[in-house]
Design an enzyme around this catalytic site. Sequence first.
Site, PDB file in Angstrom:
ATOM      1  N   HIS A  20      11.786  46.064  16.291  1.00 32.40           N
ATOM      2  CA  HIS A  20      11.966  45.762  14.873  1.00 32.40           C
ATOM      3  C   HIS A  20      12.688  46.906  14.168  1.00 32.40           C
ATOM      4  O   HIS A  20      13.585  46.682  13.351  1.00 32.40           O
ATOM      5  CB  HIS A  20      10.607  45.529  14.193  1.00 32.40           C
ATOM      6  CG  HIS A  20      10.088  44.132  14.315  1.00 32.40           C
ATOM      7  ND1 HIS A  20       9.735  43.576  15.516  1.00 32.40           N
ATOM      8  CD2 HIS A  20       9.864  43.168  13.358  1.00 32.40           C
ATOM      9  CE1 HIS A  20       9.302  42.337  15.314  1.00 32.40           C
ATOM     10  NE2 HIS A  20       9.378  42.064  14.018  1.00 32.40           N
ATOM     11  N   HIS A  50       2.986  49.430  16.643  1.00 37.01           N
ATOM     12  CA  HIS A  50       3.665  50.581  17.238  1.00 37.01           C
ATOM     13  C   HIS A  50       3.056  51.885  16.739  1.00 37.01           C
ATOM     14  O   HIS A  50       2.482  51.939  15.645  1.00 37.01           O
ATOM     15  CB  HIS A  50       5.163  50.580  16.895  1.00 37.01           C
ATOM     16  CG  HIS A  50       5.926  49.450  17.519  1.00 37.01           C
ATOM     17  ND1 HIS A  50       6.302  49.450  18.843  1.00 37.01           N
ATOM     18  CD2 HIS A  50       6.386  48.289  16.990  1.00 37.01           C
ATOM     19  CE1 HIS A  50       6.964  48.325  19.099  1.00 37.01           C
ATOM     20  NE2 HIS A  50       7.016  47.613  17.999  1.00 37.01           N
TER      21      HIS A  50
END
Length: 301
Positions: free
Chosen positions: A179, A231
Amino acid sequence: MAGSNIKCVICVAGDILFAIVAWVISIVIRRLAIPYHRGFFCDDESLMYPFKNSTIPATVMYSIGFILPCFCIIVTELVIILSSPKAKKRRSVIETLFKVVFKTLVAFFFGGGVTNLITNIAKYSVGRLRPHFFAICRPDWNLANCSTGAIARYVTEDVCTGTDKSLITEARVSFLSGHASMSMYFMVFLLIYIQRRFTWKGVLLLKPALQTLFFSLALYTGLSRISDYKHHWTDVLAGDLLGAVMAILIVLKVSGLYAESRCSSEVELKKCGIADLDKSKECGIQQIIPARDEVDEMTAM
């Protein structure tokens, strides 16, 4: 004339092919590759976060990432061409728009494919565990032998009891953030493009306002991956750096938006977009504003 057209078709097909190949290889890796099986420490608190749905789903990120730059590029180039005094024939306008937009967009899509490819290579080579790994894996702590006296033990065995194997596999590809890398690539490419091609000065702060907006979208996308426990912050930082570097390289070295030129005469200065002969000392640097004659010549063809 026929030979020239054939050569042009071959070049266009070749550019499209390279862009497609980059994306196909990346998608194949994402679908078929097996991530490196990295172990974990029993007391690793960085892997104990809960599983959450994504604030910005991948479909939304990719949709905005592709549609917004394409729309801005097409509209900007169309305005530049129509503002040319020689843009009278509809056919010449369409042909010129296609030539300019194609060169920019094919570089944009190729760079996106390469960025995605590098991202997936990193993901499956490193195999870093996501912050919510324990919530997805549901380790059997007895099988892992994580007793009170062995909480620092490094577990390499497959001790997951989770039933969704695809989610477990996905929980092993934290580094680096896709992303972050893709959103940063999309938006940095766009803001540099605007810096290069957006020459309207009617509203002084319009250009920096748009650039700030686009960069903020990319930054928020990456930060949301940290708050969603998808993450670690270092994954997002690495993704942002990769996306930004790739965007800069593609714009400078592939797209042709910035062209280095050396000017030694008034004619060459005009081609560089420098009207004042006294500015000849600035020659050799990368030019920001394109000469209007370039568009005029293309629309007059």
